[in-house]
Design a protein around this motif. Structure first.
Motif, PDB file in Angstrom:
ATOM      1  N   SER A 134      52.560  26.664  13.333  1.00 50.05           N
ATOM      2  CA  SER A 134      53.751  26.970  12.530  1.00 50.05           C
ATOM      3  C   SER A 134      53.433  26.949  11.038  1.00 50.05           C
ATOM      4  O   SER A 134      54.198  27.444  10.222  1.00 50.05           O
ATOM      5  N   ARG A 135      52.287  26.337  10.686  1.00 48.36           N
ATOM      6  CA  ARG A 135      51.863  26.304   9.283  1.00 48.36           C
ATOM      7  C   ARG A 135      50.532  27.048   9.158  1.00 48.36           C
ATOM      8  O   ARG A 135      49.586  26.750   9.883  1.00 48.36           O
ATOM      9  N   ILE A 136      50.496  28.006   8.218  1.00 46.83           N
ATOM     10  CA  ILE A 136      49.327  28.872   8.059  1.00 46.83           C
ATOM     11  C   ILE A 136      48.816  28.758   6.626  1.00 46.83           C
ATOM     12  O   ILE A 136      49.539  29.060   5.669  1.00 46.83           O
ATOM     13  N   LEU A 137      47.569  28.312   6.476  1.00 44.49           N
ATOM     14  CA  LEU A 137      46.915  28.288   5.163  1.00 44.49           C
ATOM     15  C   LEU A 137      45.985  29.494   5.080  1.00 44.49           C
ATOM     16  O   LEU A 137      45.107  29.660   5.917  1.00 44.49           O
ATOM     17  N   VAL A 138      46.195  30.338   4.092  1.00 39.19           N
ATOM     18  CA  VAL A 138      45.371  31.534   3.910  1.00 39.19           C
ATOM     19  C   VAL A 138      44.338  31.263   2.822  1.00 39.19           C
ATOM     20  O   VAL A 138      44.687  30.930   1.691  1.00 39.19           O
ATOM     21  N   ILE A 151      39.506  21.796   1.094  1.00 44.63           N
ATOM     22  CA  ILE A 151      39.809  20.448   1.600  1.00 44.63           C
ATOM     23  C   ILE A 151      41.098  19.934   0.984  1.00 44.63           C
ATOM     24  O   ILE A 151      41.979  19.408   1.679  1.00 44.63           O
ATOM     25  N   GLN A 152      41.224  20.098  -0.339  1.00 44.91           N
ATOM     26  CA  GLN A 152      42.426  19.621  -1.019  1.00 44.91           C
ATOM     27  C   GLN A 152      43.662  20.370  -0.533  1.00 44.91           C
ATOM     28  O   GLN A 152      44.735  19.777  -0.339  1.00 44.91           O
ATOM     29  N   ALA A 153      43.528  21.687  -0.295  1.00 48.10           N
ATOM     30  CA  ALA A 153      44.662  22.485   0.178  1.00 48.10           C
ATOM     31  C   ALA A 153      45.110  22.025   1.559  1.00 48.10           C
ATOM     32  O   ALA A 153      46.309  21.857   1.812  1.00 48.10           O
ATOM     33  N   ILE A 154      44.155  21.813   2.469  1.00 47.81           N
ATOM     34  CA  ILE A 154      44.503  21.355   3.821  1.00 47.81           C
ATOM     35  C   ILE A 154      45.157  19.977   3.758  1.00 47.81           C
ATOM     36  O   ILE A 154      46.156  19.707   4.448  1.00 47.81           O
ATOM     37  N   ALA A 155      44.600  19.095   2.933  1.00 49.28           N
ATOM     38  CA  ALA A 155      45.165  17.749   2.798  1.00 49.28           C
ATOM     39  C   ALA A 155      46.599  17.806   2.276  1.00 49.28           C
ATOM     40  O   ALA A 155      47.476  17.065   2.748  1.00 49.28           O
ATOM     41  N   ASP A 156      46.857  18.697   1.330  1.00 49.92           N
ATOM     42  CA  ASP A 156      48.214  18.829   0.778  1.00 49.92           C
ATOM     43  C   ASP A 156      49.184  19.367   1.825  1.00 49.92           C
ATOM     44  O   ASP A 156      50.318  18.885   1.946  1.00 49.92           O
ATOM     45  N   ALA A 212      35.497  22.573   5.708  1.00 55.55           N
ATOM     46  CA  ALA A 212      36.566  21.706   5.213  1.00 55.55           C
ATOM     47  C   ALA A 212      37.268  20.989   6.364  1.00 55.55           C
ATOM     48  O   ALA A 212      37.586  19.800   6.271  1.00 55.55           O
ATOM     49  N   VAL A 213      37.494  21.711   7.449  1.00 56.28           N
ATOM     50  CA  VAL A 213      38.145  21.119   8.628  1.00 56.28           C
ATOM     51  C   VAL A 213      37.277  19.999   9.201  1.00 56.28           C
ATOM     52  O   VAL A 213      37.775  18.920   9.554  1.00 56.28           O
TER      53      VAL A 213
END
Length: 383
Positions: free
Chosen positions: A36-40, A87-92, A2-3
């Motif tokens: 500072s922002r962490i997506l799990v 991908i959608q989560a990272i974009a958001d 996704a990255v």
């Protein structure tokens, strides 16, 4: 992936945890301090997301973090977790412009692809001894005047929930719970419950989770039949050895713990059957079901069809259809072998209007021989 799709490498880092508990403190401190922002991104429950939040409170109290994931609604709480979702989560999270794939195009392409694939339900393997066990159990329960209550467990035999196991299993929860539930149901006779109770468990599951429940059932004198489907290995997850194996995980010789001797030490009656012998297995089930009022054990012992095929180097026997005896749609059985028994080794030949054997997958177990009402299925010894 996704990255890379969003061209965010290396501005977005990815932490991959080899173990999810206990959390590696120094490793996490080193990497979490870089953001500072962490997506799990995790499967099933909100486990890592919750524990990472607690971790930073205890270990990095002076730093400010924002966490995103299932709890925040950036990934789905259930269902498939795929690249599009991430991908959608990272974009958001990064407020990026992102146009998702054409949903209608994806739906249409999926339908076209599926139109070329024959419909298949979940199946036990060709020659699987579990199918034979369920077949004999189904017959026995019908013969004693009811469906009974069959409770399952975790393993290949959990497929007993589906038509491939003749829908015999009614509940599946967690490893060892089948016998636990069965022990409870086996005490309901005092409330007027009269159906026979049968708990299914594999040999690996027996050693790992069923023994405590069996102890409880014996101690409380629960009226329940434990069926141990002993196929000589942990078939569902890769044939790992277990305490009943004569080798350990490294291949070293170890003493195998006997299921029947262990049960015998509890003064439990044990019956051992070969599920490939349908008639004898059915008779044994009938005898055990009639012996009510206590806990008893049936060991259905036949190695996994995949192990057997590898060890023997081919089918046990050559199974064929006698075209003179198979009457097809004129039989009156309504394609009993392929419609009800459903072994993948049995096929319906539309051109001939008869059943036939798929020799590419049939392991020659011969169980289907006893299924055909016209005796049209024949098993011959391999030369």
């Amino acid at each position: 992936e996704a990255v890379r799709s969003l061209n965010l490498d290396p501005s977005v880092g990815v932490i991959k945890l080899g173990t999810t508990w206990p959390l590696p403190p120094q490793f996490l401190k080193t990497h979490l301090l870089k953001a500072s922002r962490i997506l799990v991104v995790e499967e099933v429950d909100v486990f890592l997301e919750t524990n990472l939040k607690a971790f930073v409170v205890d270990n990095l109290p002076d730093r400010s973090f924002r966490f995103f994931g299932k709890a925040s609604g950036h990934t789905h709480p259930y269902g498939e977790l795929n690249v599009d979702v991430v991908i959608q989560a990272i974009a958001d999270v990064l407020a990026l412009e992102y146009t998702p794939r054409d949903v209608e195009y994806e739906k249409t392409s999926q339908e076209i692809a599926e139109s070329f694939v024959p419909p298949r339900t979940s199946q036990l393997c060709p020659g699987c001894p579990h199918r034979a066990t369920y077949w004999a159990l189904k017959d026995a329960l019908k013969m004693v005047g009811g469906d009974g209550v069959v409770v399952g467990d975790i393993g290949c035999y959990a497929m007993g929930l589906f038509p491939t196991g003749f829908s015999q299993v009614k509940t599946v929860h967690a490893m060892g719970s089948g016998m636990g539930v069965g022990a409870g149901l086996g005490k309901l006779d005092q409330l007027g419950f009269e159906q026979p109770v049968v708990a299914m468990a594999g040999d690996s599951t027996f050693y790992h989770g069923v023994i405590p429940a069996l102890l409880n059932a014996v101690h409380t004198e629960a009226d329940v039949v434990l069926v141990v489907l002993d196929n000589a290995g942990t078939a569902m997850t890769g044939f790992q050895p277990h305490p009943g194996s004569n080798v350990d995980a490294e291949g070293d010789t170890r003493p195998a713990i006997s299921i029947e001797r262990l049960c015998g030490a509890l003064d439990v009656d044990v019956t051992v059957v070969d599920p490939y012998d349908i008639d004898a297995t059915r008779k044994s089930f009938l005898n055990v079901l009639a012996d009510q009022g206590k806990t008893r054990v049936v060991i259905s012992r036949r190695e996994c069809a995949l192990i057997g095929a590898k060890r023997l180097g081919g089918p046990i026997a050559k199974v064929r259809i006698d075209p003179d005896k198979c009457l097809g749609d004129q039989c009156g059985c309504n394609r009993y072998c392929t419609r009800v028994f459903k072994c993948p080794g049995l096929m319906w030949d539309k051109e001939l209007g008869k059943a036939r054997i798929d020799e590419a997958v049939c392991n020659g177990c011969g169980v289907c021989v006893s299924v055909c009402p016209q005796s049209a299925i024949v098993a011959e010894a391999v030369q």
